[in-house]
Design a protein around this motif. Structure first.
Motif, PDB file in Angstrom:
ATOM      1  N   VAL A   3       0.865  -1.186   0.000  1.00  0.00           N
ATOM      2  CA  VAL A   3       0.000   0.000   0.000  1.00  0.00           C
ATOM      3  C   VAL A   3       0.903   1.238   0.000  1.00  0.00           C
ATOM      4  N   ASN A   4       0.326   2.365  -0.418  1.00  0.00           N
ATOM      5  CA  ASN A   4       1.052   3.634  -0.332  1.00  0.00           C
ATOM      6  C   ASN A   4       0.877   4.165   1.087  1.00  0.00           C
ATOM      7  N   SER A   5       1.979   4.271   1.841  1.00  0.00           N
ATOM      8  CA  SER A   5       1.817   4.703   3.235  1.00  0.00           C
ATOM      9  C   SER A   5       1.422   6.177   3.328  1.00  0.00           C
ATOM     10  N   CYS A   6       1.530   6.919   2.222  1.00  0.00           N
ATOM     11  CA  CYS A   6       1.080   8.317   2.219  1.00  0.00           C
ATOM     12  C   CYS A   6      -0.438   8.401   2.154  1.00  0.00           C
ATOM     13  N   LEU A   7      -1.098   7.303   1.798  1.00  0.00           N
ATOM     14  CA  LEU A   7      -2.557   7.299   1.689  1.00  0.00           C
ATOM     15  C   LEU A   7      -3.209   6.437   2.770  1.00  0.00           C
ATOM     16  N   VAL A   8      -2.456   6.188   3.837  1.00  0.00           N
ATOM     17  CA  VAL A   8      -3.010   5.474   4.985  1.00  0.00           C
ATOM     18  C   VAL A   8      -2.844   6.403   6.185  1.00  0.00           C
ATOM     19  N   LEU A   9      -3.907   6.585   6.954  1.00  0.00           N
ATOM     20  CA  LEU A   9      -3.792   7.380   8.173  1.00  0.00           C
ATOM     21  C   LEU A   9      -3.196   6.489   9.260  1.00  0.00           C
ATOM     22  N   ALA A  10      -2.303   7.054  10.046  1.00  0.00           N
ATOM     23  CA  ALA A  10      -1.622   6.256  11.068  1.00  0.00           C
ATOM     24  C   ALA A  10      -2.605   5.456  11.936  1.00  0.00           C
ATOM     25  N   PRO A  11      -3.700   6.082  12.418  1.00  0.00           N
ATOM     26  CA  PRO A  11      -4.595   5.298  13.287  1.00  0.00           C
ATOM     27  C   PRO A  11      -5.283   4.126  12.566  1.00  0.00           C
ATOM     28  N   GLN A  12      -5.242   4.137  11.228  1.00  0.00           N
ATOM     29  CA  GLN A  12      -5.885   3.041  10.492  1.00  0.00           C
ATOM     30  C   GLN A  12      -5.100   1.731  10.567  1.00  0.00           C
ATOM     31  N   VAL A  13      -3.864   1.754  11.058  1.00  0.00           N
ATOM     32  CA  VAL A  13      -3.111   0.500  11.148  1.00  0.00           C
ATOM     33  C   VAL A  13      -3.272  -0.160  12.527  1.00  0.00           C
ATOM     34  N   GLU A  14      -4.126   0.427  13.353  1.00  0.00           N
ATOM     35  CA  GLU A  14      -4.429  -0.161  14.664  1.00  0.00           C
ATOM     36  C   GLU A  14      -4.689  -1.668  14.528  1.00  0.00           C
ATOM     37  N   GLY A  15      -3.916  -2.452  15.277  1.00  0.00           N
ATOM     38  CA  GLY A  15      -4.128  -3.905  15.290  1.00  0.00           C
ATOM     39  C   GLY A  15      -3.634  -4.636  14.053  1.00  0.00           C
ATOM     40  N   ARG A  16      -2.978  -3.934  13.146  1.00  0.00           N
ATOM     41  CA  ARG A  16      -2.544  -4.594  11.914  1.00  0.00           C
ATOM     42  C   ARG A  16      -1.016  -4.697  11.852  1.00  0.00           C
ATOM     43  N   ALA A  17      -0.524  -5.397  10.842  1.00  0.00           N
ATOM     44  CA  ALA A  17       0.916  -5.624  10.721  1.00  0.00           C
ATOM     45  C   ALA A  17       1.494  -4.809   9.576  1.00  0.00           C
ATOM     46  N   VAL A  18       2.487  -3.990   9.887  1.00  0.00           N
ATOM     47  CA  VAL A  18       3.169  -3.167   8.887  1.00  0.00           C
ATOM     48  C   VAL A  18       4.588  -3.697   8.709  1.00  0.00           C
TER      49      VAL A  18
END
Lengths: 157, 292
Positions: free
Chosen positions: A56-71
């Motif tokens: 994914v483009n990390s510029c188009l993901v809001l930081a709080p949207q990765v809550e509970g997910r793996a980056v």
């Protein structure tokens, strides 16, 4: 907002404003400068990271949207055999010039080969269509990804 | 580059929670994949005090077939559409349209509902769904209404949703045996590009006669549109190259394109003819193959 997520296999807990992008969180707050800041519009792919394994483009993901997910960034794959094969192929095949696109390019290539170990040239082109390189003209990058796929296959018993 | 202006972010887990937030909060907008919205927010083209993130509303992510009807949850990503065997097999035009959107990275985030509600005249999933005669389920705390998909588009980048409403589902009849579809897109380049124009066709044949024809074009008018005049020329007739030529020609007359950064109106008008002809020939061949 307080967020908890998995970053390169480790649990991370941090504070992030809702309007902070994942890109800025990783680069500025967490110091992972392998994630490059390019267009900030989802066009160039320099900021590509893997979110639950998918590019994914990390510029188009809001930081709080990765809550509970793996980056996953390049930093989390230093010892990964598939990434090592890609890195070696990119270096030996002359696929790197200025290098700015390479972290994103490697992650897109990695996600492709994880799902599809013997891609066709067309499949490689599709996999990196979201990663812009202004130096190489792509030919050597495509060759390096095909080459890495072959090397990995040959190493298997 | 300028930072994204600040807002409050809400992360509901269920549809009813999302609808309640949308109803209760002032100046609130849903955010699905964010691949368009975050760019617009950063540019200042759109502003919102509250964003309601649909990423955690898993009940809006599904693709299923029930009673000869295919139903797709609005938060289904383009990547999920691409992985669906049902979509690839029954509606290849939608598969092809999803494959032509953005890049791998964009397809992993962007959603079907977002693509439609963003209401770009060039939205790649719009012509296929118009050609499939799709309906949209629109929900609010007051209940759900079903509208023809075409009614969702109010103008360039404007949807017809009322405050507090959310697109929740797209549904359309499963194409029957004897039908064929096609999606054609012309861009400035092949990857990661907006359509100069895009065309989708659905044909259903019965013993060589065209029983139903639906043609939809994008980026040739203020909204993605059907081409009723051309469709009528085909329905009830024995298809031929000549007839297809004439119907494609009728589309050239019906479109109302504009000049913009990607192409001139004149070029779009000509391409409306070329791509519609190509799509009709392709769908005709697939329909005949489907009948055999």
């Amino acid at each position: 907002m307080r967020i908890t997520f998995e970053l390169n296999g480790k649990r991370v807990e941090c504070e992030a404003r809702p309007n902070k992008t994942l890109l800025d969180l990783l680069r500025a707050d967490l110091g992972l400068t392998s994630v490059k800041k390019g267009c900030e519009q989802g066009e160039c792919g320099a900021c590509t990271v893997l979110l639950d394994g998918a590019p994914v483009n990390s510029c188009l993901v809001l930081a709080p949207q990765v809550e509970g997910r793996a980056v996953t960034t390049l930093d989390g794959l230093v010892d990964d055999p598939l990434m090592a094969a890609l890195r070696k192929a990119f270096m030996e095949d002359g696929a790197i010039q200025c290098g700015f696109c390479i972290p994103g390019m490697l992650l897109s290539a990695y996600a492709l080969l994880r799902e599809n170990p013997r891609p066709t040239e067309e499949e490689v082109k599709t996999a990196i269509e979201g990663n812009i390189c202004r130096c190489t003209g792509y030919i050597k990058i495509i060759e390096a990804i095909m080459d890495a796929a072959e090397r990995i296959q040959n190493e298997r018993p | 580059m300028r930072p994204i202006p600040s807002f409050s972010l809400h992360r509901p887990k269920t549809l009813s929670e999302a609808l309640e937030l949308l109803q209760a909060l002032e100046d609130a907008r849903p955010i699905a994949g964010g691949t368009d919205l975050l760019v617009l927010l950063r540019d200042g083209a759109v502003s919102a005090k509250h964003l309601i993130d649909l990423g955690g509303v898993h009940e809006l992510q599904y693709i299923r077939e029930e009673n000869d009807e295919i139903r797709i949850g609005a938060a289904t990503t383009h990547a999920q559409l691409l992985r669906s065997e049902l979509i690839a097999e029954k509606t290849p035009l939608l598969h092809e349209a999803a494959a032509s959107i953005g890049s791998v990275q964009i397809r992993n985030r962007g959603t079907l509902g977002g693509n439609l509600c963003n209401a770009s005249p060039a939205a790649d999933t719009a012509p296929p769904l118009l050609a499939l005669n799709a309906e949209a389920a629109v929900a609010s705390t007051g209940g759900t209404r079903i509208i023809p998909l075409g009614d969702l588009f109010a103008g360039p980048k404007m949807n017809s949703l009322r405050p507090g409403e959310l697109l929740t589902e797209i549904r359309f009849p499963t194409p029957p045996a004897g039908s064929g579809t096609s999606f054609q897109k012309l861009g400035r380049r092949r990857g990661l590009t907006l359509a100069v124009i895009n065309v989708a066709v659905y044909l259903c044949l019965e013993g060589g006669v065209c029983r139903e024809a639906r043609i939809a074009l994008g980026a040739v008018a203020a909204t993605p549109i059907r081409m009723p005049a051309a469709e009528e020329m085909l329905e009830g007739r024995q298809l031929s190259g000549e007839l297809i030529e004439a119907a494609a020609s009728a589309c050239r007359d019906q479109v109302r394109p504009i000049d913009d950064i990607r192409a001139s109106a004149e070029y779009r008008r000509e391409m409306a003819y070329v791509l519609t002809r190509r799509a009709l020939m392709d769908a005709w061949e697939r329909a005949r193959r489907d009948t055999l």
